[in-house]
Design an enzyme around this catalytic site. Structure first.
Site, PDB file in Angstrom:
ATOM      1  CG  ASP A 206      -1.868   1.119   1.304  1.00  8.33           C
ATOM      2  OD1 ASP A 206      -2.758   1.171   0.445  1.00  8.33           O
ATOM      3  OD2 ASP A 206      -1.739   1.957   2.216  1.00  8.33           O
ATOM      4  CD  GLU A 267      16.845 -13.502   3.883  1.00  5.27           C
ATOM      5  OE1 GLU A 267      16.285 -14.198   4.763  1.00  5.27           O
ATOM      6  OE2 GLU A 267      17.344 -12.383   4.122  1.00  5.27           O
TER       7      GLU A 267
END
Length: 553
Positions: A206, A267
């Site tokens: 957002d 990751e």
């Protein structure tokens, strides 16, 4: 026909994402507010559309001053939506159905009831005193500068305890976090990791360009209107749009934080981000900065298609500007979301046109290069609901009524069963009303009905999925006339010609290249005869033509 596909890591490239607004999707406990169990129960409907992922609007703990975009706990579910166990069950069921799950991350600001802010405002010397944007008043007691809130008034609120102002780009109960503080960045990233570890597939960020502010708190200059701008930050009735927002958002430091965020996502396997960028005329350059180099956001969307214009010229200008400015980034196109008037109401000139516009819009969206986002209910052709002032819940609409009616008209409940109370959304009184105009378009009224908007969506998304060029193939515009939008999509030995008539008059064109095969597009009557394509009003055509590589050979 081969099914279009991408690598597991790049599943987001060309993906179709379905936005779920949880409080309006399905209520299971009779309180009139949708919940996570309701989402889980309706996932088969979403999967039946042929989409790749869902995006869940906020379900975190919140006072709900801005319908969940004011978060008081980033790592828990608000009781009105259920529990973490409910979320885990929803996630598992989505994955079983082959759907990825993207969740909203509202990290530019928090609720004023978040423990971080409660501590920050308690004194100027506490451990989190610098976690939010605090500033001294001017000598005359007024705000530090001229920055404005999108929701009306100054972007500064006085706090009597600290005897300072704090910054809020939205409601005064949504204070802005201070991303210049490394501790804030670490804390925010830890909340993102919480959901990564839980198994979510990505994040919709957002207000992704609002994280940093100008350290010197310089005044924004007035905006010089740009007649060619395709995106705007606020409705015309809001003075926010009168400023050139050089200093209260889109600061250069934002890029560094997005790199940190991307490094963390990398990751994990096959995770993705889509950023919301509202930056007026600068939106595309901001998207370029945020998605280029493959080390920041995976893709962004702007407000370019969220306005009132649905013309061949506008669509082409937006796409060409994106390609010219965003060299190696990726875009997510959308015609509707939870913040704007539903597109069939924006684009259709009358009620009789809505079904035709709904079908043409999804067919066009599905043919563009980029990922696409669909908003719940648009697969039914739902129009905007007309609400009285007394029915409004949106603080934005309440503040600017009647010139701007806010966002509640697009947030009314999903309609499932035509004859059930509140169209099957809830056994209680819904938080927003269900209008009869929408009830008549319920899922059960369109399910399996040839020619319905719902079945058109399914057929169109199947068409997109089964043609390799529509995933991430090259796109080339063709020149006919200003009323016709025409382009080719090409990849792996297949080249498709698309022609869209967005006018209310019949059109005909003579493509320069031969059409070797007409590919019937669901719901349209365009014909090809003696080298001429004939289109009715609001019509579309698709055909297969010779590949450029074959021509050169």
């Amino acid at each position: 026909m081969a099914i279009a596909s991408s690598s597991a890591a790049d599943w987001w490239r060309g993906a179709v994402i379905y936005q779920v607004y949880p409080r309006s999707f399905q209520d299971t406990n009779g309180d009139g507010i949708g919940d996570l169990r309701g989402v889980t129960g309706r996932l088969p409907h979403i999967a039946s559309l042929g989409v790749d992922a869902i995006w869940l609007s906020p379900f975190f703990r919140s006072p709900q001053a801005d319908m969940g975009y004011d978060v008081s706990d980033y790592c828990d579910v608000d009781p009105m939506f259920g529990t973490l166990a409910d979320f885990d069950a929803m996630l598992a069921e989505a994955h079983r159905l082959g759907l990825k799950v993207i969740i909203d991350q509202v990290i530019s600001h928090s609720s004023d009831r978040h423990p971080w802010f409660v501590e920050s405002r308690s004194s100027r010397t506490n451990a989190k005193a610098d976690w939010y944007v605090w500033a001294d008043p001017k000598p005359d007691g007024t705000a530090p500068n001229n920055w404005l809130s999108i929701f009306g008034g100054p972007a500064w609120e006085w706090d009597g305890v600290r005897r300072q102002y704090y910054m809020h780009n939205f409601l005064s109960s949504q204070p802005d976090l201070n991303f210049h503080n490394p501790e804030v960045q670490e804390a925010v990233l830890s909340t993102v990791r919480f959901w990564l570890d839980r198994g979510v597939d990505g994040f919709r960020l957002d207000t992704a360009n609002y994280y940093f502010h100008d350290r010197h708190l310089r005044d924004n200059p007035p905006l010089v209107p740009d007649p060619d701008a395709t995106s705007h930050d606020a409705p015309d009735v809001n003075p926010y749009g009168m400023q050139n927002h050089l200093y209260d958002k889109t600061q250069p430091e934002n890029v560094g934080f997005l790199r940190r965020l991307r490094a963390m996502l990398d990751e994990y396997s096959a995770r993705a981000t889509v950023g919301e960028v509202g930056d007026g005329a600068r939106s595309l350059s901001t998207v370029a900065a945020y998605t280029g180099g493959r080390d920041k956001l995976h893709m962004c969307y702007t407000f370019d298609f969220l306005g009132p214009e649905f013309t061949a010229g506008h669509i082409r200008r937006c796409v060409e500007k994106f390609r010219a400015v965003v060299a190696d980034g990726w875009v997510c196109w959308a015609f509707s979301n939870h913040d704007v008037i539903r597109h069939v109401s924006r684009f259709a000139r009358n009620g009789a046109e809505r079904e035709r516009v709904a079908k043409l819009a999804i067919s066009l969206l599905a043919a563009l290069r980029g990922s696409i986002c669909l908003y719940q209910g648009e697969e039914l052709g739902l129009p905007e609901a007309d609400l009285a002032f007394e029915e409004l819940r949106d603080p934005y609409g309440i503040r600017f009524w009647p010139a701007f009616k806010g966002r509640d008209g697009c947030r009314t409940p999903m309609v499932w069963e035509q004859e059930l109370p509140h169209a099957g959304f809830s056994l209680g009184t819904p938080w927003l009303p269900v209008r009869d105009e929408q009830r008549l378009l319920a899922v059960d009224a369109q399910e399996g009905v040839p020619g319905s908007v719902l079945e058109h969506y399914r057929q169109t998304l199947d068409f997109r999925r089964t043609h390799v060029p529509l995933l991430d193939g090259d796109m080339t515009f063709l020149n006919f006339n200003q009323d016709i939008l025409a382009f080719t999509r090409e990849k792996d030995g297949e080249r498709l010609l698309f022609v869209f008539n967005l006018t209310r008059e019949s059109q005909s064109v003579h493509p320069l290249e031969g059409v070797s095969e007409v590919l019937p597009m669901p719901g349209f009557a365009a014909t090809f005869d003696n080298g001429e394509i004939r289109l009715d009003a609001l019509d579309a055509f698709c055909g297969r033509i010779a590949c450029r590589s074959a021509e050169s050979a």
